[in-house]
Motif scaffolding. Structure first.
Motif, short mmCIF file in Angstrom:
data_model
loop_
_atom_site.label_atom_id
_atom_site.label_comp_id
_atom_site.label_asym_id
_atom_site.label_seq_id
_atom_site.Cartn_x
_atom_site.Cartn_y
_atom_site.Cartn_z
N ILE A 227 65.35 103.13 69.98
CA ILE A 227 64.95 101.75 70.00
C ILE A 227 64.86 101.10 68.46
CG2 ILE A 227 63.01 100.20 70.80
CD1 ILE A 227 62.41 102.51 72.80
N GLN A 228 65.17 99.85 68.43
CA GLN A 228 65.43 99.14 67.22
C GLN A 228 64.78 97.69 67.19
OE1 GLN A 228 66.64 100.47 64.26
NE2 GLN A 228 67.30 102.42 65.33
N THR A 229 63.31 97.71 67.73
CA THR A 229 63.12 96.20 67.61
C THR A 229 62.99 95.52 66.29
OG1 THR A 229 60.67 97.03 67.29
CG2 THR A 229 61.52 96.69 69.91
N GLY A 230 63.21 94.51 66.41
CA GLY A 230 63.08 93.70 64.90
C GLY A 230 64.28 93.78 64.25
N VAL A 231 65.40 94.57 64.67
CA VAL A 231 66.42 94.69 63.79
C VAL A 231 67.66 93.85 64.50
CG1 VAL A 231 68.52 96.47 63.22
CG2 VAL A 231 66.06 97.25 63.33
N PHE A 232 68.18 92.84 63.80
CA PHE A 232 68.97 91.89 64.35
C PHE A 232 70.18 91.72 63.30
CE2 PHE A 232 64.68 90.07 65.01
CZ PHE A 232 64.57 90.70 66.24
N GLN A 233 71.49 92.52 63.83
CA GLN A 233 72.61 92.65 63.00
C GLN A 233 73.66 91.61 62.93
OE1 GLN A 233 72.63 96.89 62.64
NE2 GLN A 233 71.09 96.99 60.89
N HIS A 234 73.81 91.13 64.64
CA HIS A 234 75.02 90.32 64.89
C HIS A 234 74.54 89.19 65.11
CE1 HIS A 234 77.15 94.13 66.25
NE2 HIS A 234 77.82 93.30 65.30
N GLY A 235 73.26 88.64 65.00
CA GLY A 235 72.89 87.24 65.43
C GLY A 235 72.37 86.83 66.61
N HIS A 236 72.58 88.03 67.81
CA HIS A 236 72.41 88.01 69.02
C HIS A 236 70.99 87.81 69.55
CE1 HIS A 236 76.90 87.97 69.09
NE2 HIS A 236 76.97 89.22 68.97
N HIS A 237 70.24 87.16 69.05
CA HIS A 237 68.58 87.21 69.19
C HIS A 237 68.06 85.68 69.55
CE1 HIS A 237 69.17 87.16 64.87
NE2 HIS A 237 67.82 86.72 64.81
N PHE A 238 67.20 85.80 69.55
CA PHE A 238 66.46 84.43 69.54
C PHE A 238 65.66 84.24 68.15
CE2 PHE A 238 66.22 86.07 73.83
CZ PHE A 238 66.59 84.84 74.66
N LYS A 239 66.47 83.34 67.54
CA LYS A 239 66.23 82.87 66.13
C LYS A 239 65.00 82.09 66.24
CE LYS A 239 71.21 83.50 64.76
NZ LYS A 239 72.28 82.97 64.50
N LYS A 240 64.71 81.29 67.21
CA LYS A 240 63.31 80.48 67.31
C LYS A 240 62.49 80.93 68.49
CE LYS A 240 65.58 76.48 65.31
NZ LYS A 240 66.01 75.02 65.22
N GLU A 241 61.15 80.61 68.47
CA GLU A 241 60.40 80.89 69.28
C GLU A 241 60.59 80.34 70.68
OE1 GLU A 241 56.67 80.10 67.54
OE2 GLU A 241 56.46 81.91 66.53
#
Length: 557
Positions: A227-241
């Motif tokens: 598990i790797q919460t808080g790891v965002f290496q491709h940009g496929h995450h929610f950048k804003k709340e």
């Protein structure tokens, strides 16, 4: 006990009825049996290259394919090839890309676009390499035709839509597979077997050890597994709340569709979750070849409420992964926090029955169709993006027997064999030497998102998206494609190879599968000729064969 004496007419009638009933009982037909030196189960690109190598080496070979179409993802929409360093792609894998190049040298290959109008952009490399006479970017139907050409030229026997009887269809004796039986009742007997499926069904049915999900990072001394919460290496995450609840700010209203209520887990720990699957979509904006995005079965716009909120947050990267392939088409992959990746909906897929898998595949199809239908119809999608998207659609000349929809779901990861040798991130990152190399990889450690959850602050977030570059191309060892000798002595597994989750994220690329398929077949041939178990094949002999066939085994050598 009561004895009853029937009158003769009734007795005669009873005998007639008994005889009629006996004649009506169906007698199962004798099983149809086929024999070859090497039986390959699967219809992937690895299955094809394995069959070609075996045939070229003078062995009788049969492909038993659950699929109607050959080539797996290579012919199923993944035309924007994940090459990594193309210098380490050799053998029949490189021959495939050479044939792609030769196809697009023909004028009639350019039906919807002039050749000089094509942008010639690949993943870190030109799409067309004139010096090496290779092309890395292609249309799905072109890839499939090349696969079929391989089969025809080498006179390879293929039985299609033949599904392994996973319950009791594998007959073994003294640690060797004697035969496999498919659901249709056909029996295939061979000296050697190759499991070239994305799922590892033959491997599992032969009771070879395997793993599903992510190992804890401590299991193999890795950094990027688990598990790797808080790891965002491709940009496929929610950048804003972004609020995850049906009524914003109200947890009692329940979560929006496909957001997990479970906690994501502790970083570095293992779980049984899988990186997301999707279909690689072949889209076009040529009006004469475009089919409008269809409304899927059971469409519900509420399933895409989260995407509407992503757009409302200012996200405008919709077209960033509309990667160009020839003839004004795309290989469209996932991109962004809410995309074609159907996160969390595949955990049960590897062990699911065929009927259950079919339902899951249909659910992925409906999800992606609904995604695009939502984006061209919902007023909350920014007008500039929506209007541009309306100029796109499915390609009329692709996947014509499947409603122009890809015939292969992207099974990014399912079962992975556990053998005496397990490839880890340490080999990929150059921290450990690789024994007995049989091919090479070079792509990044690449895992897509694995789960979507609610953070402690009450906002939605994704987890599992990893992208760590390999410093230089790395070798893949022979031990990664052979089971433990105590489990099976005549099976090779070039797709669901023995690898940790995160190392598999690099090795799971189509050029590598073709490389390993060919190497597996070369080893099978030697095992037959020398009458040894696959684990006892002479590496010196195998190395000579592979180098002769222009396989790349060590970087710079």
């Amino acid at each position: 006990m009561i004895n009853t004496i029937l009158p003769k007419p009734f007795l005669f009638l009873l005998l007639i009825l008994i005889c009629a009933e006996t004649r009506a009982v169906p007698v199962p037909p004798a099983a149809v049996a086929y024999t070859a030196d090497i039986i390959i189960y699967g219809g992937t690109s690895a299955a094809v290259t394995a069959a070609v190598r075996a045939a070229k080496d003078g062995k009788q070979v049969i492909i038993v394919s659950p699929d109607r179409h050959l080539g797996g993802l290579s012919s199923g929409g993944l035309g924007f090839t994940d090459t990594g360093n193309k210098e380490v792609i050799g053998g029949l894998s490189r021959e495939f890309y050479h044939r792609v190049y030769m196809h697009y040298q023909q004028q009639d290959a350019w039906m919807w676009q002039k050749k000089e109008e094509y942008g010639n952009k690949g993943q870190g490399t030109p799409a067309m390499d004139g010096k090496e006479r290779t092309m890395w970017i292609f249309e799905p139907h072109v890839a499939e035709q090349i696969m079929e050409d391989f089969i025809k030229e080498n006179k390879i026997t293929v039985y299609r839509k033949e599904w392994l009887n996973r319950k009791n269809g594998v007959v073994m004796k003294k640690g060797r597979i004697l035969s496999i039986r498919t659901m249709s009742g056909k029996i295939y007997t061979g000296k050697m077997f190759i499991d070239a499926t994305y799922e590892g069904d033959l491997m599992a049915a032969a009771r070879v050890s395997y793993h599903i999900g992510r190992e804890a990072s401590a299991v193999y001394g890795e950094e990027w597994n688990g598990i790797q919460t808080g790891v965002f290496q491709h940009g496929h995450h929610f950048k804003k709340e972004v609020d995850p609840y049906k009524i914003p700010g109200n947890p009692a209203s329940g979560l929006l569709a496909d957001i997990s209520a479970e906690k994501p887990g502790i970083n570095g720990s293992g779980d049984n979750k899988l990186q997301a699957y999707c279909f690689r979509m072949c889209l076009t904006n040529h009006p004469d070849n475009r089919i409008a995005f269809p409304k899927p079965d059971g469409y519900d716009p509420l399933n895409y409420e989260l995407l509407a909120r992503v757009f409302q947050s200012g996200w405008n990267e919709l077209f960033d992964k509309f990667d160009d392939i020839p003839n004004r088409k795309t290989d469209t992959n996932n991109h962004g926090p809410f995309s074609t990746d159907y996160i969390g909906m595949n955990y049960d897929y590897p062990e699911a029955s065929y009927a259950q898998r079919k339902k899951m595949i249909k659910a992925h199809e409906d999800y992606q169709k609904g995604l695009y239908y939502f984006m061209i119809t919902d007023p909350r999608v920014p007008a500039n993006l929506q209007n541009r998207l309306k100029t796109w659609g499915l390609s009329k000349d692709e996947f014509k027997d499947n409603g122009n929809w890809p015939h292969q779901l992207y099974i990014r990861e399912a079962r992975r064999m556990v053998s005496d040798y397990v490839m880890t991130e340490n080999e990929v990152l150059g921290k450990k030497e690789v024994p007995k190399p049989i091919g090479m990889g070079s792509y990044s450690l690449d895992s897509h998102n694995t789960q979507r959850y609610v953070t402690d602050k009450g906002f939605v977030q994704n987890e599992g998206d990893i992208g760590v570059k390999a410093p230089v191309p790395y070798s893949i060892g022979y031990g990664a494609i052979v089971p433990k000798k105590s489990e099976c002595k005549n099976l090779l597994v070039p797709v669901c190879l023995s690898s940790s989750h995160i190392a598999y994220g690099s090795a799971r690329m189509e050029p590598v599968f073709m490389i390993l398929g060919e190497s597996a077949a070369a080893a099978a041939v030697l095992a037959i000729d020398d009458q040894v178990a696959v684990q006892d094949v002479s590496y010196e002999k195998l190395e000579q064969v592979l180098l002769k066939e222009n396989q790349k085994l060590r970087f710079g050598k």
